[in-house]
Design a protein around this motif. Structure first.
Motif, mmCIF file in Angstrom:
data_model
loop_
_atom_site.group_PDB
_atom_site.id
_atom_site.type_symbol
_atom_site.label_atom_id
_atom_site.label_comp_id
_atom_site.label_asym_id
_atom_site.label_seq_id
_atom_site.Cartn_x
_atom_site.Cartn_y
_atom_site.Cartn_z
ATOM 1 N N SER A 74 5.784 104.745 105.493
ATOM 2 C CA SER A 74 6.282 103.531 105.459
ATOM 3 C C SER A 74 7.707 103.528 105.585
ATOM 4 O O SER A 74 8.350 102.651 106.418
ATOM 5 N N LEU A 75 8.281 104.404 105.102
ATOM 6 C CA LEU A 75 10.004 104.662 105.215
ATOM 7 C C LEU A 75 10.303 105.098 106.513
ATOM 8 O O LEU A 75 11.363 104.432 107.011
ATOM 9 N N LEU A 102 7.002 111.820 93.071
ATOM 10 C CA LEU A 102 7.388 110.813 94.341
ATOM 11 C C LEU A 102 8.354 109.674 94.239
ATOM 12 O O LEU A 102 8.072 108.966 93.036
ATOM 13 N N PRO A 103 9.084 109.195 94.841
ATOM 14 C CA PRO A 103 9.763 108.027 94.933
ATOM 15 C C PRO A 103 8.743 106.904 95.431
ATOM 16 O O PRO A 103 8.239 106.880 96.448
ATOM 17 N N ILE A 104 8.496 105.819 94.433
ATOM 18 C CA ILE A 104 7.512 104.754 95.016
ATOM 19 C C ILE A 104 8.096 103.479 94.564
ATOM 20 O O ILE A 104 9.097 103.013 93.672
ATOM 21 N N ALA A 150 0.286 102.581 99.019
ATOM 22 C CA ALA A 150 0.175 103.243 97.673
ATOM 23 C C ALA A 150 1.915 103.468 97.408
ATOM 24 O O ALA A 150 2.044 104.132 96.302
ATOM 25 N N ASN A 151 2.835 102.629 97.772
ATOM 26 C CA ASN A 151 4.207 102.533 97.387
ATOM 27 C C ASN A 151 5.093 103.678 97.714
ATOM 28 O O ASN A 151 6.073 103.638 97.365
ATOM 29 N N VAL A 152 4.602 104.617 98.315
ATOM 30 C CA VAL A 152 5.222 105.909 98.457
ATOM 31 C C VAL A 152 6.514 105.828 99.605
ATOM 32 O O VAL A 152 5.965 105.403 100.656
ATOM 33 N N THR A 208 6.886 96.427 94.803
ATOM 34 C CA THR A 208 7.647 95.778 95.681
ATOM 35 C C THR A 208 7.150 95.795 97.293
ATOM 36 O O THR A 208 7.413 96.909 98.102
ATOM 37 N N THR A 209 6.521 94.799 97.364
ATOM 38 C CA THR A 209 5.773 94.686 98.795
ATOM 39 C C THR A 209 6.866 93.905 99.715
ATOM 40 O O THR A 209 7.930 93.522 99.067
#
Length: 552
Positions: free
Chosen positions: A519-520, A164-166, A100-102, A202-203
């Motif tokens: 993820s980050l 949120l930053p995504i 979900a890009n977060v 952005t995958t």
């Protein structure tokens, strides 16, 4: 309309200097940074390559994209276990294809216990900046009605939700991203987690993997690695696996062996741990801690079904031109991380390909209930044509800190499974469900707190967790008695030394939950580990000369 071309190749070499296993956050970063530093890098991904137009557009596509023994190239790897359910991805780009890009950093207290002393928030911050420079996260600045109910819950806790930053191109004109790949602007269709058909997400396939390819890495799909064992003289390591056919009647995978000087494991927490467990069975000397310290990141998912007011939490049928701007899957969070059982609650969106199935399932389940009325049928003036109970529904997501006491073991077929009796009995899940229920009660909605029970599997305990953020299994530690890898991702031998040229760079390294979307943190750990691999180890591990600036 943007036309994208494949970046993978069909040719599978017999040997290479560096073999990177997997293509998610850790593996893609390793591939890009190592390929910038040395020649002859090979990326092996068990799934297929998914171009934006290939992602599911409806539920029939989703059904065809579920991974199974008969469909090993399916995108969605859903495993229903006795203790913990899990959903991960299977394709070139790994979990980034359906996340979900977060992009959130873990809070400093996450690293207070169980993590090696050299790994903390301050240590990882410059590497997080490096990741952000590539993925370029943005914050949704438009009004998103699906996040409004978070403010109601926030008032009960004395705090408000935050945007949120995504990693989605939300603003600006279409154009090249940091990897030089053209990206359109997000249409706010809400279908992020079944794969972005627009190309705005952005995958890894949109970022680090093209960087790796541009630097000379060879990327080969449909190559499922089963084990890694010491080489017999040709190179330091032998990578054994199965090559799945792309299509046609011949469905039997063919065995392969790749000889490599360096092997970097980035197949995800479950995949990497499984490879190491099978490797240990084949004779690789590893820590006795292998398979332990598994965490589901205290993930929860619920649905507020058939609320009194219309929601914008259902993805659009036409991703390119949605009738209603739903927004990305997640835009906002309510931060309730105040103690050991703290957690985040985030707004969600049901992607259209899945929503159409739930429309039938939930409609059937509640058809005979006393509260089965569809609110849009009784509101003054009604709702637009096509509106129903699901358009009055909302998905909610939560994650936090669990005990990290799960284990990953191999089943009778040599496949990894999670063993964690009473995993759902932890206090964090009860607290999450109580708050998620408030989000339903506040809008006169029906609370659905377990996705498997929503699918009418009555024998499933209500507290069975489902995780989309599996972590651990090959956890980092100061020494072999407490972990599987050292703080730089090097795999321990049983005697406490490290295996030369064998690394882990993904979520398997995390010895605890990250307390947020991981993820980050995973990407930051990978950037850090690969920097050390390139600058300290690579010159003595491979014969080819190194280039300069490989990790920047």
């Amino acid at each position: 309309m943007t036309t994208y071309r494949p970046i993978a190749t069909e040719a599978l070499p017999e040997e290479c200097s560096v073999a990177v296993i997997g293509s998610g956050f850790g593996a893609s970063i390793a591939a890009a940074r190592v390929a910038a530093a040395t020649d002859d890098v090979l990326v092996l991904e068990r799934g297929r390559e998914w171009l934006p137009d290939d992602f599911p557009a409806d539920f029939a596509d989703v059904r065809r994209a579920v991974r199974s023994r008969r469909n090993p190239l399916g995108l969605f790897d859903l495993q229903l276990g006795a203790d913990v359910d899990r959903l991960t991805a299977n394709g070139l780009g790994g979990g980034s294809l359906i996340y979900a890009n977060v992009l959130l950093e873990a809070r400093p207290e996450v690293f207070d216990a169980q993590w090696p002393s050299g790994i903390d928030a301050d240590e990882l911050r410059p590497y997080a900046d490096r990741v952000r420079a590539v993925l370029r996260p943005q914050v949704e600045d438009r009004h998103t009605p699906k996040a409004e109910a978070l403010a109601h819950l926030g008032r009960l806790h004395g705090r408000g939700p935050e945007r949120l930053p995504i990693a989605v191109k939300l603003h600006g004109e279409p154009g090249p991203n940091a990897a030089g790949v053209h990206q359109p602007t997000c249409t706010r269709c809400g279908n992020c987690v079944t794969g972005c058909r627009v190309g705005a997400k952005t995958t890894m396939w949109m970022s680090y993997l093209p960087m790796a390819r541009a630097a000379g890495a060879r990327i080969v799909t449909r190559t499922e690695v089963t084990r890694v064992v010491p080489g017999s003289g040709r190179r330091r390591w032998e990578v054994h696996g199965l090559r799945h056919p792309a299509s046609g009647r011949r469905r039997t995978p063919m065995p392969f062996v790749v000889h490599a000087d360096v092997v970097v494991l980035g197949a995800g927490a479950i995949g990497t741990t499984g490879i190491l467990l099978r490797s240990a069975d084949a004779g690789l000397a590893t820590s006795a801690q292998l398979g332990t310290r598994f965490s589901g990141n205290a993930d929860s998912l619920s649905v507020s079904y058939n609320a009194a007011g219309r929601r914008s939490g259902t993805g659009a049928r036409d991703a390119a031109a949605p009738e209603v701007a739903i927004g990305p899957t997640i835009t906002s969070t309510l931060d309730l991380r105040t103690g050991p059982d703290g957690y985040l609650v985030q707004d969600g969106a049901l992607p259209y390909p899945v929503a159409e199935a739930l429309r039938r399932v939930l409609g059937l389940r509640f058809a005979l209930s006393a509260d089965s009325r569809v609110w849009c049928d009784i509101r003054p003036g009604g709702c637009p044509p096509g509106c129903g109970a699901l358009e009055h529904s909302q998905v909610w997501l939560a994650m936090g800190t669990d005990s990290s006491e799960g284990r990953v073991v191999l089943d009778g077929r040599g496949q990894p499974r999670i063993v964690w009796p009473e995993a759902g009995a932890q206090a964090v899940y009860a607290r999450q469900l109580a708050d998620l229920r408030v989000l339903s009660d506040g809008s006169s909605a029906r609370f659905v707190g377990n996705p498997r029970r929503a699918l009418l599997q009555r024998g499933v305990p209500a507290a069975t967790p489902i995780t989309v953020h599996p972590l651990g299994g090959a956890a980092m530690a100061e020494d072999v008695d407490h972990g599987v890898c050292d703080p730089d991702g090097r795999v321990f031998q049983a005697d406490g030394d490290v295996h030369p040229g064998l690394y882990v760079v993904d979520g398997a390294l995390c010895p605890t939950s990250t307390g947020a979307n991981p993820s980050l943190t995973i990407a930051s750990l990978a950037e850090r580990a690969v920097e050390r691999l390139v600058e300290r180890d690579l010159p003595t591990l491979v014969g080819s000369p190194l280039r300069t600036g490989g990790t920047r």
